[in-house]
Design a protein around this motif. Structure first.
Motif, PDB file in Angstrom:
ATOM      1  N   CYS A 128       2.597   7.228  17.474  1.00  0.00           N
ATOM      2  CA  CYS A 128       1.595   6.669  16.560  1.00  0.00           C
ATOM      3  C   CYS A 128       1.965   6.905  15.099  1.00  0.00           C
ATOM      4  O   CYS A 128       1.832   6.008  14.261  1.00  0.00           O
ATOM      5  CB  CYS A 128       0.222   7.272  16.847  1.00  0.00           C
ATOM      6  SG  CYS A 128      -0.498   6.815  18.429  1.00  0.00           S
ATOM      7  N   LEU A 129       2.421   8.105  14.786  1.00  0.00           N
ATOM      8  CA  LEU A 129       2.732   8.448  13.401  1.00  0.00           C
ATOM      9  C   LEU A 129       3.994   7.755  12.902  1.00  0.00           C
ATOM     10  O   LEU A 129       4.046   7.298  11.754  1.00  0.00           O
ATOM     11  CB  LEU A 129       2.863   9.961  13.238  1.00  0.00           C
ATOM     12  CG  LEU A 129       1.579  10.765  13.471  1.00  0.00           C
ATOM     13  CD1 LEU A 129       1.863  12.255  13.337  1.00  0.00           C
ATOM     14  CD2 LEU A 129       0.466  10.329  12.532  1.00  0.00           C
ATOM     15  N   VAL A 130       5.002   7.663  13.759  1.00  0.00           N
ATOM     16  CA  VAL A 130       6.247   6.998  13.374  1.00  0.00           C
ATOM     17  C   VAL A 130       5.974   5.529  13.040  1.00  0.00           C
ATOM     18  O   VAL A 130       6.541   4.982  12.083  1.00  0.00           O
ATOM     19  CB  VAL A 130       7.322   7.155  14.476  1.00  0.00           C
ATOM     20  CG1 VAL A 130       8.505   6.223  14.256  1.00  0.00           C
ATOM     21  CG2 VAL A 130       7.796   8.609  14.525  1.00  0.00           C
ATOM     22  N   LEU A 131       5.071   4.901  13.791  1.00  0.00           N
ATOM     23  CA  LEU A 131       4.704   3.508  13.504  1.00  0.00           C
ATOM     24  C   LEU A 131       4.090   3.358  12.110  1.00  0.00           C
ATOM     25  O   LEU A 131       4.157   2.284  11.519  1.00  0.00           O
ATOM     26  CB  LEU A 131       3.720   2.983  14.552  1.00  0.00           C
ATOM     27  CG  LEU A 131       4.284   2.718  15.947  1.00  0.00           C
ATOM     28  CD1 LEU A 131       3.164   2.309  16.892  1.00  0.00           C
ATOM     29  CD2 LEU A 131       5.371   1.648  15.896  1.00  0.00           C
ATOM     30  N   GLU A 132       3.509   4.428  11.601  1.00  0.00           N
ATOM     31  CA  GLU A 132       2.892   4.411  10.269  1.00  0.00           C
ATOM     32  C   GLU A 132       3.834   4.936   9.183  1.00  0.00           C
ATOM     33  O   GLU A 132       3.414   5.154   8.044  1.00  0.00           O
ATOM     34  CB  GLU A 132       1.598   5.230  10.283  1.00  0.00           C
ATOM     35  CG  GLU A 132       0.533   4.681  11.211  1.00  0.00           C
ATOM     36  CD  GLU A 132       0.038   3.292  10.810  1.00  0.00           C
ATOM     37  OE1 GLU A 132       0.023   2.975   9.601  1.00  0.00           O
ATOM     38  OE2 GLU A 132      -0.335   2.521  11.719  1.00  0.00           O
ATOM     39  N   ASN A 156      -5.362  10.238   8.088  1.00  0.00           N
ATOM     40  CA  ASN A 156      -6.394  10.328   7.049  1.00  0.00           C
ATOM     41  C   ASN A 156      -6.035  11.391   6.032  1.00  0.00           C
ATOM     42  O   ASN A 156      -6.192  11.201   4.822  1.00  0.00           O
ATOM     43  CB  ASN A 156      -7.761  10.638   7.668  1.00  0.00           C
ATOM     44  CG  ASN A 156      -8.417   9.427   8.258  1.00  0.00           C
ATOM     45  OD1 ASN A 156      -8.026   8.288   7.988  1.00  0.00           O
ATOM     46  ND2 ASN A 156      -9.424   9.651   9.080  1.00  0.00           N
ATOM     47  N   TRP A 157      -5.570  12.539   6.529  1.00  0.00           N
ATOM     48  CA  TRP A 157      -5.201  13.636   5.638  1.00  0.00           C
ATOM     49  C   TRP A 157      -4.000  13.252   4.776  1.00  0.00           C
ATOM     50  O   TRP A 157      -4.004  13.495   3.563  1.00  0.00           O
ATOM     51  CB  TRP A 157      -4.903  14.888   6.450  1.00  0.00           C
ATOM     52  CG  TRP A 157      -4.548  16.082   5.615  1.00  0.00           C
ATOM     53  CD1 TRP A 157      -5.413  16.902   4.949  1.00  0.00           C
ATOM     54  CD2 TRP A 157      -3.235  16.569   5.331  1.00  0.00           C
ATOM     55  NE1 TRP A 157      -4.708  17.884   4.289  1.00  0.00           N
ATOM     56  CE2 TRP A 157      -3.366  17.695   4.501  1.00  0.00           C
ATOM     57  CE3 TRP A 157      -1.960  16.153   5.708  1.00  0.00           C
ATOM     58  CZ2 TRP A 157      -2.279  18.414   4.042  1.00  0.00           C
ATOM     59  CZ3 TRP A 157      -0.882  16.871   5.246  1.00  0.00           C
ATOM     60  CH2 TRP A 157      -1.026  17.989   4.416  1.00  0.00           C
ATOM     61  N   LEU A 158      -2.980  12.675   5.381  1.00  0.00           N
ATOM     62  CA  LEU A 158      -1.780  12.259   4.628  1.00  0.00           C
ATOM     63  C   LEU A 158      -2.143  11.227   3.558  1.00  0.00           C
ATOM     64  O   LEU A 158      -1.630  11.279   2.437  1.00  0.00           O
ATOM     65  CB  LEU A 158      -0.720  11.688   5.568  1.00  0.00           C
ATOM     66  CG  LEU A 158      -0.030  12.694   6.472  1.00  0.00           C
ATOM     67  CD1 LEU A 158       0.827  11.972   7.516  1.00  0.00           C
ATOM     68  CD2 LEU A 158       0.836  13.672   5.674  1.00  0.00           C
ATOM     69  N   PHE A 159      -3.025  10.311   3.893  1.00  0.00           N
ATOM     70  CA  PHE A 159      -3.459   9.305   2.929  1.00  0.00           C
ATOM     71  C   PHE A 159      -4.203   9.986   1.786  1.00  0.00           C
ATOM     72  O   PHE A 159      -3.978   9.692   0.607  1.00  0.00           O
ATOM     73  CB  PHE A 159      -4.340   8.255   3.614  1.00  0.00           C
ATOM     74  CG  PHE A 159      -4.804   7.174   2.682  1.00  0.00           C
ATOM     75  CD1 PHE A 159      -3.915   6.179   2.263  1.00  0.00           C
ATOM     76  CD2 PHE A 159      -6.103   7.162   2.208  1.00  0.00           C
ATOM     77  CE1 PHE A 159      -4.340   5.190   1.396  1.00  0.00           C
ATOM     78  CE2 PHE A 159      -6.536   6.176   1.340  1.00  0.00           C
ATOM     79  CZ  PHE A 159      -5.646   5.185   0.934  1.00  0.00           C
ATOM     80  N   GLU A 218      -3.870  13.006   0.793  1.00  0.00           N
ATOM     81  CA  GLU A 218      -2.891  13.797   0.034  1.00  0.00           C
ATOM     82  C   GLU A 218      -1.898  12.905  -0.731  1.00  0.00           C
ATOM     83  O   GLU A 218      -1.041  13.407  -1.426  1.00  0.00           O
ATOM     84  CB  GLU A 218      -2.114  14.707   0.981  1.00  0.00           C
ATOM     85  CG  GLU A 218      -2.924  15.827   1.595  1.00  0.00           C
ATOM     86  CD  GLU A 218      -3.171  16.962   0.624  1.00  0.00           C
ATOM     87  OE1 GLU A 218      -2.219  17.419  -0.018  1.00  0.00           O
ATOM     88  OE2 GLU A 218      -4.341  17.378   0.521  1.00  0.00           O
ATOM     89  N   LYS A 219      -1.993  11.604  -0.474  1.00  0.00           N
ATOM     90  CA  LYS A 219      -1.084  10.616  -1.086  1.00  0.00           C
ATOM     91  C   LYS A 219       0.365  10.832  -0.667  1.00  0.00           C
ATOM     92  O   LYS A 219       1.297  10.673  -1.446  1.00  0.00           O
ATOM     93  CB  LYS A 219      -1.241  10.600  -2.608  1.00  0.00           C
ATOM     94  CG  LYS A 219      -2.617  10.163  -3.053  1.00  0.00           C
ATOM     95  CD  LYS A 219      -2.769  10.198  -4.551  1.00  0.00           C
ATOM     96  CE  LYS A 219      -4.093   9.713  -5.050  1.00  0.00           C
ATOM     97  NZ  LYS A 219      -5.302  10.213  -4.459  1.00  0.00           N
ATOM     98  N   LEU A 220       0.537  11.219   0.602  1.00  0.00           N
ATOM     99  CA  LEU A 220       1.863  11.425   1.152  1.00  0.00           C
ATOM    100  C   LEU A 220       2.359  10.201   1.921  1.00  0.00           C
ATOM    101  O   LEU A 220       3.499  10.140   2.327  1.00  0.00           O
ATOM    102  CB  LEU A 220       1.889  12.667   2.050  1.00  0.00           C
ATOM    103  CG  LEU A 220       1.573  13.988   1.327  1.00  0.00           C
ATOM    104  CD1 LEU A 220       1.380  15.114   2.317  1.00  0.00           C
ATOM    105  CD2 LEU A 220       2.693  14.317   0.344  1.00  0.00           C
ATOM    106  N   ILE A 221       1.437   9.238   2.132  1.00  0.00           N
ATOM    107  CA  ILE A 221       1.835   7.950   2.725  1.00  0.00           C
ATOM    108  C   ILE A 221       1.175   6.833   1.935  1.00  0.00           C
ATOM    109  O   ILE A 221       0.235   7.029   1.211  1.00  0.00           O
ATOM    110  CB  ILE A 221       1.477   7.809   4.232  1.00  0.00           C
ATOM    111  CG1 ILE A 221      -0.018   8.034   4.473  1.00  0.00           C
ATOM    112  CG2 ILE A 221       2.303   8.740   5.063  1.00  0.00           C
ATOM    113  CD1 ILE A 221      -0.429   7.674   5.890  1.00  0.00           C
TER     114      ILE A 221
END
Length: 186
Positions: A40-44, A178-181, A183-186
């Motif tokens: 799931c994460l790799v797809l994002e 949600n957390w990565l978004f 944190e502006k990491l993705i």
């Protein structure tokens, strides 16, 4: 690109990490969920590295060392819970972070935990603190999730089911994203 370390807690040969009837081995649940989370994460667009191996029990210092050496953005350890070694009524989902964890870690824990509770509909046992090595010895936000009790007959059956594993994995992925978004990491 964000880097996440996924940890399928314990190892394939860790003694005692199984349901009372022996049908559910914790590592099999943990690694199956980790595999779906990674997909799931790799797809994002998230770079995901495992701290565990299927063929051996990777020592805890080695797991945290991998995360620290790679300067990962976050570390997430996936588990199935147990209360004693016999069948009992303990049930639900809980998420752990280190007692002196940063605010960023608390937000990661809450994002994953609330997503798991919403998606899985199990009892909310809360976000808790613990002095676990994978939480204490990592330099980045680190959380440990317990997706249900292997010592509860109903939850052991869920933990064995592919549908529940997919539910857990998607919920964990959603919370991480949600957390990565945020944190502006993705």
């Amino acid at each position: 690109m964000a880097l996440l370390i996924l940890d399928a807690g314990h190892g394939p040969n860790t003694s005692g990490k199984r349901s009372p009837d022996g049908k559910l081995l914790e590592f099999r649940f943990n690694s199956a969920v980790a595999q779906i989370v990674k997909h799931c994460l790799v797809l994002e667009g998230v770079n995901v590295i495992y701290s565990h191996e299927n063929g051996r029990d990777v020592p805890l210092p080695e797991r945290t060392s991998i995360a620290n050496r790679l300067n990962a953005d976050a570390f997430v350890s996936i588990h199935a819970n147990a209360y004693g070694s016999n069948w009992n009524d303990a049930h639900g989902i809980e998420t752990y972070m280190y007692p002196q964890a940063s605010k960023r870690t608390a937000i990661l824990a809450e994002q994953i935990h609330s997503s798991l509770i919403l998606a899985c509909g199990r009892k909310d046992r809360g976000v808790k603190t613990a002095n676990f090595a994978v939480l204490r010895d990592t330099k980045m936000p680190a959380v440990l999730v317990e997706c249900g009790f292997m010592t509860n007959r109903e939850e052991a059956a869920l933990l064995l089911s592919k549908a529940y594993r997919v539910q857990c994995a998607r919920a964990i992925s959603f919370g991480i994203l949600n957390w990565l978004f945020r944190e502006k990491l993705i």
